[in-house]
Write a protein that holds these residues in place. Sequence first.
Motif, PDB file in Angstrom:
ATOM      1  N   LYS D   5       0.843  -1.204   0.000  1.00  0.00           N
ATOM      2  CA  LYS D   5       0.000   0.000   0.000  1.00  0.00           C
ATOM      3  C   LYS D   5       0.879   1.255   0.000  1.00  0.00           C
ATOM      4  O   LYS D   5       1.698   1.453   0.888  1.00  0.00           O
ATOM      5  CB  LYS D   5      -0.923  -0.018   1.211  1.00  0.00           C
ATOM      6  CG  LYS D   5      -1.979  -1.127   1.125  1.00  0.00           C
ATOM      7  CD  LYS D   5      -2.938  -1.156   2.286  1.00  0.00           C
ATOM      8  CE  LYS D   5      -2.318  -1.640   3.582  1.00  0.00           C
ATOM      9  NZ  LYS D   5      -1.826  -3.020   3.558  1.00  0.00           N
ATOM     10  N   MET D   6       0.684   2.072  -0.983  1.00  0.00           N
ATOM     11  CA  MET D   6       1.507   3.263  -1.162  1.00  0.00           C
ATOM     12  C   MET D   6       0.725   4.530  -0.832  1.00  0.00           C
ATOM     13  O   MET D   6      -0.436   4.666  -1.211  1.00  0.00           O
ATOM     14  CB  MET D   6       1.964   3.335  -2.623  1.00  0.00           C
ATOM     15  CG  MET D   6       2.674   4.614  -3.004  1.00  0.00           C
ATOM     16  SD  MET D   6       3.490   4.511  -4.642  1.00  0.00           S
ATOM     17  CE  MET D   6       2.172   5.072  -5.705  1.00  0.00           C
ATOM     18  N   GLY D   7       1.394   5.439  -0.130  1.00  0.00           N
ATOM     19  CA  GLY D   7       0.881   6.799  -0.015  1.00  0.00           C
ATOM     20  C   GLY D   7       1.792   7.713  -0.814  1.00  0.00           C
ATOM     21  O   GLY D   7       2.951   7.395  -1.054  1.00  0.00           O
ATOM     22  N   MET D   8       1.253   8.839  -1.232  1.00  0.00           N
ATOM     23  CA  MET D   8       2.079   9.742  -2.043  1.00  0.00           C
ATOM     24  C   MET D   8       2.020  11.155  -1.468  1.00  0.00           C
ATOM     25  O   MET D   8       0.946  11.651  -1.134  1.00  0.00           O
ATOM     26  CB  MET D   8       1.579   9.729  -3.484  1.00  0.00           C
ATOM     27  CG  MET D   8       2.343  10.662  -4.401  1.00  0.00           C
ATOM     28  SD  MET D   8       1.981  10.364  -6.176  1.00  0.00           S
ATOM     29  CE  MET D   8       3.224   9.146  -6.586  1.00  0.00           C
ATOM     30  N   VAL D   9       3.180  11.788  -1.377  1.00  0.00           N
ATOM     31  CA  VAL D   9       3.236  13.198  -0.975  1.00  0.00           C
ATOM     32  C   VAL D   9       3.748  14.004  -2.162  1.00  0.00           C
ATOM     33  O   VAL D   9       4.855  13.747  -2.660  1.00  0.00           O
ATOM     34  CB  VAL D   9       4.146  13.399   0.250  1.00  0.00           C
ATOM     35  CG1 VAL D   9       4.225  14.898   0.596  1.00  0.00           C
ATOM     36  CG2 VAL D   9       3.621  12.601   1.434  1.00  0.00           C
ATOM     37  N   GLY D  10       2.956  14.984  -2.558  1.00  0.00           N
ATOM     38  CA  GLY D  10       3.258  15.732  -3.777  1.00  0.00           C
ATOM     39  C   GLY D  10       2.681  14.996  -4.977  1.00  0.00           C
ATOM     40  O   GLY D  10       1.959  13.998  -4.830  1.00  0.00           O
ATOM     41  N   GLY D  11       2.971  15.538  -6.172  1.00  0.00           N
ATOM     42  CA  GLY D  11       2.555  14.828  -7.379  1.00  0.00           C
ATOM     43  C   GLY D  11       1.157  15.139  -7.855  1.00  0.00           C
ATOM     44  O   GLY D  11       0.616  14.412  -8.676  1.00  0.00           O
ATOM     45  N   GLY D  36      -2.911   9.795  -0.122  1.00  0.00           N
ATOM     46  CA  GLY D  36      -2.079  10.826  -0.689  1.00  0.00           C
ATOM     47  C   GLY D  36      -2.310  12.185  -0.069  1.00  0.00           C
ATOM     48  O   GLY D  36      -3.398  12.470   0.465  1.00  0.00           O
ATOM     49  N   ALA D  37      -1.240  12.977  -0.110  1.00  0.00           N
ATOM     50  CA  ALA D  37      -1.341  14.398   0.217  1.00  0.00           C
ATOM     51  C   ALA D  37      -0.624  15.061  -0.949  1.00  0.00           C
ATOM     52  O   ALA D  37       0.579  15.286  -0.911  1.00  0.00           O
ATOM     53  CB  ALA D  37      -0.660  14.701   1.541  1.00  0.00           C
ATOM     54  N   LEU D  38      -1.387  15.346  -1.994  1.00  0.00           N
ATOM     55  CA  LEU D  38      -0.789  15.501  -3.313  1.00  0.00           C
ATOM     56  C   LEU D  38      -0.307  16.899  -3.638  1.00  0.00           C
ATOM     57  O   LEU D  38       0.249  17.129  -4.706  1.00  0.00           O
ATOM     58  CB  LEU D  38      -1.775  15.005  -4.370  1.00  0.00           C
ATOM     59  CG  LEU D  38      -2.157  13.520  -4.226  1.00  0.00           C
ATOM     60  CD1 LEU D  38      -3.314  13.166  -5.144  1.00  0.00           C
ATOM     61  CD2 LEU D  38      -0.985  12.613  -4.482  1.00  0.00           C
ATOM     62  N   SER D  39      -0.529  17.822  -2.713  1.00  0.00           N
ATOM     63  CA  SER D  39      -0.035  19.176  -2.959  1.00  0.00           C
ATOM     64  C   SER D  39       0.172  19.874  -1.629  1.00  0.00           C
ATOM     65  O   SER D  39      -0.411  19.496  -0.615  1.00  0.00           O
ATOM     66  CB  SER D  39      -1.039  19.949  -3.822  1.00  0.00           C
ATOM     67  OG  SER D  39      -0.667  21.318  -3.895  1.00  0.00           O
ATOM     68  N   MET D  66      -1.656  13.379   6.746  1.00  0.00           N
ATOM     69  CA  MET D  66      -1.533  12.005   6.233  1.00  0.00           C
ATOM     70  C   MET D  66      -0.756  11.139   7.215  1.00  0.00           C
ATOM     71  O   MET D  66      -1.154  10.002   7.526  1.00  0.00           O
ATOM     72  CB  MET D  66      -0.844  12.018   4.880  1.00  0.00           C
ATOM     73  CG  MET D  66      -0.562  10.627   4.320  1.00  0.00           C
ATOM     74  SD  MET D  66      -0.231  10.723   2.532  1.00  0.00           S
ATOM     75  CE  MET D  66       1.045   9.488   2.396  1.00  0.00           C
ATOM     76  N   LEU D  67       0.346  11.691   7.694  1.00  0.00           N
ATOM     77  CA  LEU D  67       1.147  10.934   8.656  1.00  0.00           C
ATOM     78  C   LEU D  67       0.301  10.572   9.866  1.00  0.00           C
ATOM     79  O   LEU D  67       0.232   9.415  10.300  1.00  0.00           O
ATOM     80  CB  LEU D  67       2.360  11.776   9.069  1.00  0.00           C
ATOM     81  CG  LEU D  67       3.324  11.141  10.070  1.00  0.00           C
ATOM     82  CD1 LEU D  67       3.836   9.797   9.569  1.00  0.00           C
ATOM     83  CD2 LEU D  67       4.512  12.082  10.326  1.00  0.00           C
ATOM     84  N   VAL D  82       5.717   5.516   1.794  1.00  0.00           N
ATOM     85  CA  VAL D  82       5.316   6.776   1.203  1.00  0.00           C
ATOM     86  C   VAL D  82       6.263   7.103   0.053  1.00  0.00           C
ATOM     87  O   VAL D  82       7.465   6.841   0.113  1.00  0.00           O
ATOM     88  CB  VAL D  82       5.317   7.916   2.246  1.00  0.00           C
ATOM     89  CG1 VAL D  82       6.726   8.201   2.749  1.00  0.00           C
ATOM     90  CG2 VAL D  82       4.710   9.195   1.672  1.00  0.00           C
ATOM     91  N   SER D  83       5.684   7.648  -0.987  1.00  0.00           N
ATOM     92  CA  SER D  83       6.452   8.071  -2.144  1.00  0.00           C
ATOM     93  C   SER D  83       6.471   9.596  -2.122  1.00  0.00           C
ATOM     94  O   SER D  83       5.413  10.235  -2.164  1.00  0.00           O
ATOM     95  CB  SER D  83       5.743   7.544  -3.394  1.00  0.00           C
ATOM     96  OG  SER D  83       6.567   7.655  -4.508  1.00  0.00           O
ATOM     97  N   ILE D  84       7.670  10.173  -2.043  1.00  0.00           N
ATOM     98  CA  ILE D  84       7.789  11.629  -1.905  1.00  0.00           C
ATOM     99  C   ILE D  84       8.218  12.236  -3.239  1.00  0.00           C
ATOM    100  O   ILE D  84       9.334  11.996  -3.710  1.00  0.00           O
ATOM    101  CB  ILE D  84       8.799  11.995  -0.806  1.00  0.00           C
ATOM    102  CG1 ILE D  84       8.394  11.311   0.505  1.00  0.00           C
ATOM    103  CG2 ILE D  84       8.885  13.512  -0.627  1.00  0.00           C
ATOM    104  CD1 ILE D  84       9.399  11.468   1.627  1.00  0.00           C
TER     105      ILE D  84
END
Lengths: 379, 379, 379, 379
Positions: D5-11, D36-39, D66-67, D82-84
Amino acid sequence: MQRLKMGMVGGGEGSFIGAVHRRAAALDGEIELVAGALSSTPEKALRSGRALGLPEGRNYASWEEMLEGELALPEEERIDFVSIVTPNHMHFPVARAFVRAGFDVICDKPLVHTSEQALELVRAVEKAGTIFCVTYNYTGYPMVRQARHMVRSGMLGELRKVIVEYSQGWLVRRLEDEDKQARWRTDPSLAGAAGAIGDIGSHAENLVATVTGLRISEICADLTTFVEGRRLDDDGNLLVRYEGGAKGVMISSQISTGEENNLSLRVYGTEGALQWRQEEPNHLLFAPFGKPVQTLRRGNPYLCEEARAASRLPAGHPEAFIEAFANLYLEAAAAMRARRGLSPERPPDFPTVYDGARGVHFIERVVESSRSEKKWLDA
Amino acid sequence: MQRLKMGMVGGGEGSFIGAVHRRAAALDGEIELVAGALSSTPEKALRSGRALGLPEGRNYASWEEMLEGELALPEEERIDFVSIVTPNHMHFPVARAFVRAGFDVICDKPLVHTSEQALELVRAVEKAGTIFCVTYNYTGYPMVRQARHMVRSGMLGELRKVIVEYSQGWLVRRLEDEDKQARWRTDPSLAGAAGAIGDIGSHAENLVATVTGLRISEICADLTTFVEGRRLDDDGNLLVRYEGGAKGVMISSQISTGEENNLSLRVYGTEGALQWRQEEPNHLLFAPFGKPVQTLRRGNPYLCEEARAASRLPAGHPEAFIEAFANLYLEAAAAMRARRGLSPERPPDFPTVYDGARGVHFIERVVESSRSEKKWLDA
Amino acid sequence: MQRLKMGMVGGGEGSFIGAVHRRAAALDGEIELVAGALSSTPEKALRSGRALGLPEGRNYASWEEMLEGELALPEEERIDFVSIVTPNHMHFPVARAFVRAGFDVICDKPLVHTSEQALELVRAVEKAGTIFCVTYNYTGYPMVRQARHMVRSGMLGELRKVIVEYSQGWLVRRLEDEDKQARWRTDPSLAGAAGAIGDIGSHAENLVATVTGLRISEICADLTTFVEGRRLDDDGNLLVRYEGGAKGVMISSQISTGEENNLSLRVYGTEGALQWRQEEPNHLLFAPFGKPVQTLRRGNPYLCEEARAASRLPAGHPEAFIEAFANLYLEAAAAMRARRGLSPERPPDFPTVYDGARGVHFIERVVESSRSEKKWLDA
Amino acid sequence: MQRLKMGMVGGGEGSFIGAVHRRAAALDGEIELVAGALSSTPEKALRSGRALGLPEGRNYASWEEMLEGELALPEEERIDFVSIVTPNHMHFPVARAFVRAGFDVICDKPLVHTSEQALELVRAVEKAGTIFCVTYNYTGYPMVRQARHMVRSGMLGELRKVIVEYSQGWLVRRLEDEDKQARWRTDPSLAGAAGAIGDIGSHAENLVATVTGLRISEICADLTTFVEGRRLDDDGNLLVRYEGGAKGVMISSQISTGEENNLSLRVYGTEGALQWRQEEPNHLLFAPFGKPVQTLRRGNPYLCEEARAASRLPAGHPEAFIEAFANLYLEAAAAMRARRGLSPERPPDFPTVYDGARGVHFIERVVESSRSEKKWLDA
């Protein structure tokens, strides 16, 4: 955006193209694999589905069970479409059944074994009004769309000559006994009446038709089986005449030592020429009459809209086979959404059941020409 | 080393190939141009000779005068050989006359217009015992000799497929009225019964024969004249079957927009394949079965002796068209010296009158095949 | 046209560059080799001259004898110019003597060993008013002239970056004991203060200067001798700053395994960029800002006049190293004729003694920079 | 197989690299984006998440939420990693926080702004014992792994010279005001102390280190800002000395007109040389000393195990940028599974936090060298 739900028939253990379809479907996050009947051997089907993490209840032992099972679900839970990635001989029964049941279909090529089957399938699709995409995947490359645009917009002038080639070397030696792919692709009962010309020659025909819009009027074919004991052609050379007067050569081979997947197209017109090679798909050569040859590269703003739309990355960040494949999935998915009223209508930009049928007809005529003493056969 | 004395027939003002022959002859300092009848128009012949600094008494107004004039000289002052670089229709009378008079000959291609003429010339050469070189110049490239060596020494195994192409684009439009080269090369009375297939297709045939040793058994040709009003073919596509079972395609075109002088050869065998392109002649691709493709480059010690002997410069210092051409002159000159007892005998490594005759026969058969409803014509 | 009479100093048995000069001089039929002192070893000089068929009386045992002998001839029989193709250390005395005697000179590079010598030679040439050509032969390529034209006519906008490289691999291992070329080129008393940077780096400098017109303002060099026991650098990397603000990299190496004669130039400007590679010299890449890269090919009508004039064959009939070399001979010969009043004056389009002197200065500064702890040295 | 399971920050909207990461993660069906927290702009973050179909409760307005939100979930429901993919300045706080909280991390490059931050992050990772992958994505290409294998197994002998280049042209003109990517990548507060050398030069450094194992000992840099008003370097040329005696050149530029994404590597050793170009990533040139250059192509059985394992398609079916990127995700995912005891341990085959830290150090030293009058700076 709601993801479309995909079921898959074929593509289990040992399949090459199944994994390609799954990656193509997954790439853009618009499609979700929710069901499958991944092999004609029930045990293998179930094992393959488990390895892929298919939900237990939708990991079917056969395509018939899958059809039945999905129809039994509430409509909004059913698969939206089925992806058919079996050996060729199963395309017809599976596709026909799912079309008749109202499912959209993405089907590998060649479409079916005979023109009769093709016609029946065309009629079924017309009657059902469903989406039917045949994965002549090479037409999904952005630079193929650019080439098509340039021909259509007259940048080549009147077309005179087309040289297309699809050369591979993987069947230089007899692999039938040791390699699954080689086995079924050289078995007439599974692959159909043709070997190389069916498997890859039909891609060449489709590429020419897509890029140039030309239709073949006459064919003169020389198919050969070079490897002893092989049951289908492994090499073929064709002279081709197109409606309107253009001429050309079509080469299809799986015994060309050292070739990997050399699908190459050259189109010569009175005002310019184009050259594209699948193995280096990110560029397209354009030779305007009397001027320096230009190298058009994917991802640049100077390309046409369709080429830019088919691209995911900036120039110089190469895209390749899977992205081109995924473009067919994206386009078919857009058509499916449009059919459901989820997005605006638009003309299909993917090979349809008609392309598939034309491909089957092409294969038949080539095989017949090769056996004939007559120089030219109507296509 | 005593220089050989060359006379030239044709090649005056406006000639393309005359200057090529002169440079090829001059390059290595072994041959000296001492006489000429450089045009069929006496005035132009004399003007051209003066421009080149030919000695007054040997700047002839016609080839007949030159033949006569040279024969009148003491034997040791006479030209050793004549270089015939006229339009095609003059090859036959000039070559026959000089051969009969005992002169060695270097003659441009295609040799003559008909097989009858070719046979007569072959007999004349056999009777005279003179040297006769036909400038199928592409065989002079070092990497062509390397390719020949590799095929002959079995590195490709059994040959299965040959794709050869000679594509140009200079006749995309009608140039006949404004360009001297275009004018005579499309005039049947000067060029012979064929256009592109005669002018460049015969090079393709010769290249295949030289490299592979294969002889054509059957031909299926489709020649076309695309440009309105043109009197000879400007495009041709051939299916070819070779003795021993190999097959292939031969393409010859002068209406392929953007192509310059694209003579390309691919040979596929059971153990390996070769690819060579005249426009980048300093390398040769070799694909041994199951191993990485190798790029063999001119000037390297790993090449065969014939390839090294045909090379003047170290690797990376490119050689090109004129050097290849000069190699024919060098080889023919060596044979001439051997005939005079000035150097040891050795087998000719240049295209002879037999190659020239085979080329004429090839052109005739292609033209006939193209007109025929029969699929395969014996070659 | 009256041929110019050439004498040659150096270039006898075992010479590489002597034969190149002779072929370049012979190619176009405007120059005749009539005298020579082909080696510093008298016996070898005479033997070499005989092998080339030099007339007995003008096959000299030394360059001093040749100078004396030629001056003793009636003026109209004397050589018009001398071609100096000795190892580097002899360029200075020979060139100076012939210039002082009023002969035109074609001299190999690097011109001399030191800036002092260069200055003396420049003054001698200025005083004598003779023609002096230094064979930075790569500038003779038609596509280099095209590149120069494009830069000068502003098609690249303001120049920002230049990457030039001359990489060879022939000295990867110690060859000094077995190979004549390797021996003298790594011997400071014969080759000068620099190895690779002198032998080939100076070509790179000249190519940049010719094409771009840029002059180096500052240098930061790192020369290395990789092969044990070698007495001169066999590898060098340079940061370069040009007058006007452009920057760049210059690479020179003779230990780059697998490289043959890789002289490559890239020039980046605000409006476009160029790329040319000596090993495939018949084309030039041009990247106009925001548009597809163009491949300009030699022999086409769309090229500039200088490029077309420097070409002998139609497009697609490749030219190469010897033709480029011959272009310097042709240009120098034209200047010699003009000096004699035989043809109209025109600006020299060949590297002159000033280019030669600048090259010597460049080598000196690179060697000094490499030894210095200072980052930037004025060039 | 259970998906990670991946979360994403930015993107989020307008991001280039976010979509690349998502496609790379999706490609092989082993990873699922669940949060995600995408922005950094909450509203934009939420809008972006909805567009991607993130589940409502896990579409966070900020990375801090998100954290917190993920930590509040039962452990088996939380994201695995998490993918930053934010602009550079956010890498440090986000990565540190997630590492400290025990999450595995995939982080874009350059890792952080300063060596101090890098050291702090390294210590945090060591303390937490988590997986940390830095997406120096070019090392994921199969042919890069093949190159590494060949160097390591001694096929190049002793390494002498490395030429690496990363040239782009997208910043030839001032784009800062109109293009989001250009804006932040030239803003020191967001991008860090370096422009081109940070953004792409660090890829070049990492590629050299990965393939050759060489570590830089000394640097001599010349960075330039060519475009007026730009706040960071847009071009840089470096002389480099490596531990053990090899030398080389490193070029990094974003003002090289016509270049797209030209990352190219050449490595020269005593026994052979390698060349690879990212824009045509499916092949690798290998020049064994004294033998023909070989073209090794992806997908062939003659490649090393790591190259074969990193490949999804047969030879000739090109793979590209996204597959290479996905290889890092696959390798990192395998390490994550191993950390959870779900699969056997194995050494990480992806760039780690140590590579990231070395890259930051490299950037700092280059910037300092460029400002220094000293020729050589310790690296």
